[in-house]
Design a protein around this motif. Structure first.
Motif, mmCIF file in Angstrom:
data_model
loop_
_atom_site.group_PDB
_atom_site.id
_atom_site.type_symbol
_atom_site.label_atom_id
_atom_site.label_comp_id
_atom_site.label_asym_id
_atom_site.label_seq_id
_atom_site.Cartn_x
_atom_site.Cartn_y
_atom_site.Cartn_z
ATOM 1 N N VAL A 188 0.863 -1.179 0.000
ATOM 2 C CA VAL A 188 0.000 0.000 0.000
ATOM 3 C C VAL A 188 0.898 1.226 0.000
ATOM 4 N N SER A 189 0.713 2.118 -0.981
ATOM 5 C CA SER A 189 1.608 3.272 -1.067
ATOM 6 C C SER A 189 1.020 4.508 -0.390
ATOM 7 N N SER A 190 0.128 5.221 -1.053
ATOM 8 C CA SER A 190 -0.319 6.502 -0.507
ATOM 9 C C SER A 190 -1.767 6.501 -0.031
ATOM 10 N N ALA A 191 -2.574 5.536 -0.484
ATOM 11 C CA ALA A 191 -3.985 5.515 -0.078
ATOM 12 C C ALA A 191 -4.527 4.096 -0.167
ATOM 13 N N TYR A 192 -5.623 3.855 0.564
ATOM 14 C CA TYR A 192 -6.263 2.544 0.575
ATOM 15 C C TYR A 192 -7.764 2.758 0.712
ATOM 16 N N VAL A 193 -8.547 1.980 -0.027
ATOM 17 C CA VAL A 193 -10.009 2.064 0.077
ATOM 18 C C VAL A 193 -10.455 1.126 1.188
ATOM 19 N N VAL A 194 -11.099 1.711 2.200
ATOM 20 C CA VAL A 194 -11.596 0.941 3.335
ATOM 21 C C VAL A 194 -13.107 0.819 3.170
ATOM 22 N N GLN A 195 -13.581 -0.400 3.067
ATOM 23 C CA GLN A 195 -14.999 -0.646 2.857
ATOM 24 C C GLN A 195 -15.804 -0.287 4.106
ATOM 25 N N SER A 196 -17.094 -0.103 3.924
ATOM 26 C CA SER A 196 -17.969 0.244 5.045
ATOM 27 C C SER A 196 -17.959 -0.863 6.097
ATOM 28 N N HIS A 197 -18.103 -0.466 7.334
ATOM 29 C CA HIS A 197 -18.194 -1.397 8.470
ATOM 30 C C HIS A 197 -17.035 -2.395 8.493
ATOM 31 N N SER A 198 -15.822 -1.887 8.303
ATOM 32 C CA SER A 198 -14.659 -2.786 8.278
ATOM 33 C C SER A 198 -13.462 -2.171 8.977
ATOM 34 N N VAL A 199 -12.483 -3.021 9.223
ATOM 35 C CA VAL A 199 -11.238 -2.627 9.871
ATOM 36 C C VAL A 199 -10.078 -3.048 8.974
ATOM 37 N N VAL A 200 -9.092 -2.162 8.824
ATOM 38 C CA VAL A 200 -7.885 -2.457 8.060
ATOM 39 C C VAL A 200 -6.686 -2.191 8.964
ATOM 40 N N VAL A 201 -5.725 -3.112 8.918
ATOM 41 C CA VAL A 201 -4.464 -2.937 9.644
ATOM 42 C C VAL A 201 -3.330 -3.137 8.640
ATOM 43 N N LEU A 202 -2.446 -2.165 8.588
ATOM 44 C CA LEU A 202 -1.268 -2.232 7.730
ATOM 45 C C LEU A 202 -0.039 -2.388 8.617
#
Length: 87
Positions: A70-84
């Motif tokens: 993941v470089s500069s941006a990431y699409v986070v879907q509704s009602h979700s959690v993302v960990v990088l």
């Protein structure tokens, strides 16, 4: 913290010990997906470790198997959690 309608929280946590790499987390509790800017890292890159919007086994990936960079941006879907995780 003063917006009762806020549905997005992002934060970066530094490693607790020397040599431990940082994590960047995004919690999207809204009804719409969001494009989220990712902080830049000097000499490291972010890789997706968790995205609860994805089906197993892509939703949680071990450090050794993380291949989505993941470089500069990431699409986070509704009602979700993302960990990088930094690599």
């Amino acid at each position: 913290w003063y917006d009762g309608n806020a549905r997005l929280l992002t934060f970066t946590v530094a490693g607790a010990n020397a040599g431990e790499k940082p994590l960047h987390s995004v919690l999207n509790m809204g009804h719409e997906s969001r494009m989220v800017e990712v902080p830049s890292l000097h000499g490291l890159e972010w890789r997706r470790a968790v995205d609860t919007a994805l089906a197993p086994p892509q939703d949680v990936v071990s450090w050794e198997q993380q291949s989505v960079s993941v470089s500069s941006a990431y699409v986070v879907q509704s009602h979700s959690v993302v960990v990088l995780e930094a690599h």
